[in-house]
Scaffold this motif. Structure first.
Motif, short mmCIF file in Angstrom:
data_model
loop_
_atom_site.label_atom_id
_atom_site.label_comp_id
_atom_site.label_asym_id
_atom_site.label_seq_id
_atom_site.Cartn_x
_atom_site.Cartn_y
_atom_site.Cartn_z
N ALA A 55 -4.77 6.30 -1.84
CA ALA A 55 -3.94 5.14 -1.54
C ALA A 55 -3.84 4.29 -2.79
O ALA A 55 -4.85 4.01 -3.46
CB ALA A 55 -4.54 4.32 -0.41
N PHE A 87 -6.37 -0.51 3.31
CA PHE A 87 -7.27 0.48 2.74
C PHE A 87 -8.40 -0.21 1.97
O PHE A 87 -8.89 0.31 0.99
CB PHE A 87 -6.49 1.39 1.78
CG PHE A 87 -5.44 2.23 2.44
CD1 PHE A 87 -5.80 3.30 3.24
CD2 PHE A 87 -4.10 1.95 2.26
CE1 PHE A 87 -4.83 4.08 3.84
CE2 PHE A 87 -3.14 2.73 2.86
CZ PHE A 87 -3.49 3.79 3.66
N THR A 116 0.78 5.52 0.01
CA THR A 116 -0.04 6.71 0.19
C THR A 116 0.42 7.79 -0.78
O THR A 116 1.62 8.09 -0.88
CB THR A 116 0.07 7.23 1.63
OG1 THR A 116 -0.28 6.19 2.52
CG2 THR A 116 -0.89 8.40 1.84
N ASN A 159 0.85 -1.19 0.00
CA ASN A 159 0.00 0.00 0.00
C ASN A 159 0.88 1.24 0.00
O ASN A 159 1.82 1.33 0.80
CB ASN A 159 -0.90 0.02 1.23
CG ASN A 159 -1.83 -1.19 1.29
OD1 ASN A 159 -2.03 -1.86 0.29
ND2 ASN A 159 -2.37 -1.46 2.46
N CYS A 172 4.09 10.84 2.97
CA CYS A 172 3.52 10.02 1.89
C CYS A 172 4.62 9.34 1.09
O CYS A 172 5.67 9.94 0.81
CB CYS A 172 2.67 10.89 0.96
SG CYS A 172 1.21 11.59 1.75
N GLN A 209 -3.18 13.74 2.42
CA GLN A 209 -3.29 12.31 2.12
C GLN A 209 -4.44 12.16 1.13
O GLN A 209 -5.61 12.07 1.50
CB GLN A 209 -3.51 11.49 3.39
CG GLN A 209 -2.31 11.46 4.31
CD GLN A 209 -2.49 10.49 5.46
OE1 GLN A 209 -3.60 10.12 5.80
NE2 GLN A 209 -1.38 10.07 6.06
#
Length: 523
Positions: free
Chosen positions: A45, A110, A23, A21, A30, A42
């Protein structure tokens, strides 16, 4: 999975990523950082599993679009156009044997499995043709900078300036060839007139020689009275001596240009000779022939020669230029009117239909203009209106009641009165983060004027993108905390300033305004 992110045609991120994952956002923490005030801290994702990738919106302000459609979570297919606040993301399966650093974090963090399971967008975009690539370059290198200029100025002034500049440039570029052509035309007409005058003298002297063969009676009297004639002679072709007028009888011609004209008559047998002596001054010569029975052919008896000052009329010279300039002005005005109508008519038509649809007066929004973009916009409007009427999750914000409008107006007026009594900079945004009011102190500090910024998103209205980004972050913080005061530090013009954001709720408990205060004392 190879991930490439571009902005305005330039690659800002390119890497072969392992499963995990990632960001995407503006914040330092990030994994994929995009530096733009339009990108949330943010924003999204990115979930990678094997040769599959998916993207999830993390509650960003400007959303995520795949092939022009806003999505919350969606699997990314090869060829998909993924737009993240102006950044273009492209994903391609990893090449066999390529190495990428492992990244910690489970796929489910996520809800990545759900995103990967989501149906891919239909009608994947094929590889772009050279024509499409050229249009993309024009959009990014020409139209985008043009739209940024329009954000700061009235587009009609920009369009008028472009047309006026094109008119001036085209007129300047056409002046030289038109002037050259008009001068040549006027000179040709003046030389034709000069030769007609000399031809009359040739006919007169021909009659004299054919009747009496007396060379002492030759004359140039008619030519001397003509306008523009500086001097005129009848020349003996054998000796180049002057036969007429009588006061120059038996004198020799010494002028080089006149001798050149005589030589061309004698050797080249030219019937009409024109030799340029000076600017708009020409030597014009024509022969006088008589038929000889002994020779059985005509014989050269004399040469009529005159020096002319050509009169290039100003009307014949500049009239084409005036006509061309007037035609250019007319065409520019016509082009401005047509482009103005082309821009405004379909948009105004859609706006009127949207207003009527929101009031329930018409069920469907259409456009007769065969632009795919406008037709897609009409389709999107119909979808939004239908969702709004059905009360679905994508329904638009309800129209303010009259009481709510009065409450908003009272708060805006109170902020403007507050600005008079404070030494701090004030900025008022509505719930959509659009500028409602900029205090005089803040105007001088960051150069953002209420009259130009009002109604625009703060990121579009403010030239200082770090200031705009901080304002957006503070407003989002107030929204997430349901109205709690947020503060931040920002370096403005070399001085660290404290920025405080307060949310104003209406009687229904909704945050209608964000009041940003910039402390003028150094913190």
């Amino acid at each position: 999975m190879k991930i490439e992110i571009t902005h305005n045609g330039e690659v800002v991120f390119e890497k072969d990523l392992a499963e995990g994952n990632y960001t995407i956002g503006r914040a330092d923490g990030c994994e994929i950082r995009l530096k733009s005030s339009r990108v949330s801290k943010q924003h999204a994702a990115l979930v990678i599993k094997g040769n599959r990738a998916a993207i999830i919106d993390l509650g960003s302000s400007n959303g995520i679009f795949i092939n022009g459609v806003m999505v919350k979570k969606q699997r990314i297919e090869t060829g998909d156009d993924v737009d993240i606040a102006g950044f273009k993301l492209h994903a391609a399966p990893r090449r066999p044997g390529s190495a990428a650093a492992a990244f910690s974090g489970g796929i489910g963090a996520f809800d990545g499995n759900a995103a990967l399971a989501a149906s891919p967008m239909e009608n994947q975009a094929p590889e772009a043709t050279p024509q499409e690539k050229l249009l993309t370059i024009v959009d990014q290198k020409v139209l985008l900078p043009f739209y940024h200029v329009i954000k700061r100025f009235d587009w009609r002034w920009v369009l008028g300036s472009i047309l006026l500049g094109s008119l001036v440039l085209s007129t300047l570029l056409s002046v030289i060839p038109i002037l050259r052509w008009s001068n040549q035309t006027a000179r040709a007409e003046a030389l034709a007139r000069a030769h007609s005058i000399v031809a009359q003298a040739v006919r007169e002297n021909y009659r004299i020689l054919s009747k009496s063969n007396d060379f002492t009676r030759l004359t140039v009297e008619n030519m001397e009275a003509e306008k523009g004639v500086l001097s005129s002679f009848v020349i003996d072709p054998k000796t180049s001596g002057i036969l007429a007028p009588a006061k120059y009888f038996n004198k020799s011609v010494t002028d080089v240009y006149s001798l050149l004209a005589i030589k061309r008559v004698l050797e080249a047998k030219e019937e009409q000779v024109s030799v340029e002596k000076a600017s708009n001054v020409y030597v014009v010569a024509q022969p006088v022939y008589l038929y000889s029975q002994e020779a059985g052919d005509r014989q050269l008896q004399a040469i009529v020669l005159a020096v002319f000052q050509l009169n290039l009329g100003i009307t014949s010279t500049f009239q084409p230029m005036v006509e061309a300039a007037l035609f250019s002005v007319l065409m520019s005005l016509l082009a401005f009117f047509l482009i103005y109508k082309m821009f405004t008519f379909p948009v105004m038509e859609l706006q009127e239909q949207l207003d009527a649809a929101l009031k329930g007066e018409t069920p469907h929004i259409t456009t007769d203009v065969k632009f795919p973009e406008l037709q897609n916009l009409a389709t999107t409007m119909n979808f939004s209106v239908s969702r709004n009427k059905s009360g679905g999750p994508s329904a638009v914000t309800p129209v303010q009641t009259e009481e709510g409008d009065k409450e908003d107006a009272l708060f805006s007026a109170a902020v403007k009165e507050m600005e008079v009594a404070t030494s701090d900079g004030l900025l008022l945004l509505d719930g959509d983060k659009k500028v409602r009011f900029v205090g005089k102190i803040l105007e001088d500090l960051i150069g953002m004027r209420t009259q130009y910024a009002q109604g625009q998103n703060v990121s579009d209205a403010c030239r200082d993108q770090s200031f705009a980004g901080t304002v957006i972050d503070l407003a989002e913080g107030v929204s997430r905390s349901l109205g709690e005061v947020q503060s931040s530090q920002l370096d403005i013009n070399g001085v660290s300033r404290t920025m405080i954001a307060v949310g104003h709720k209406n009687t229904s408990g909704e945050i209608r305004f964000f009041l940003i205060t910039v402390k003028m004392n150094a913190a």
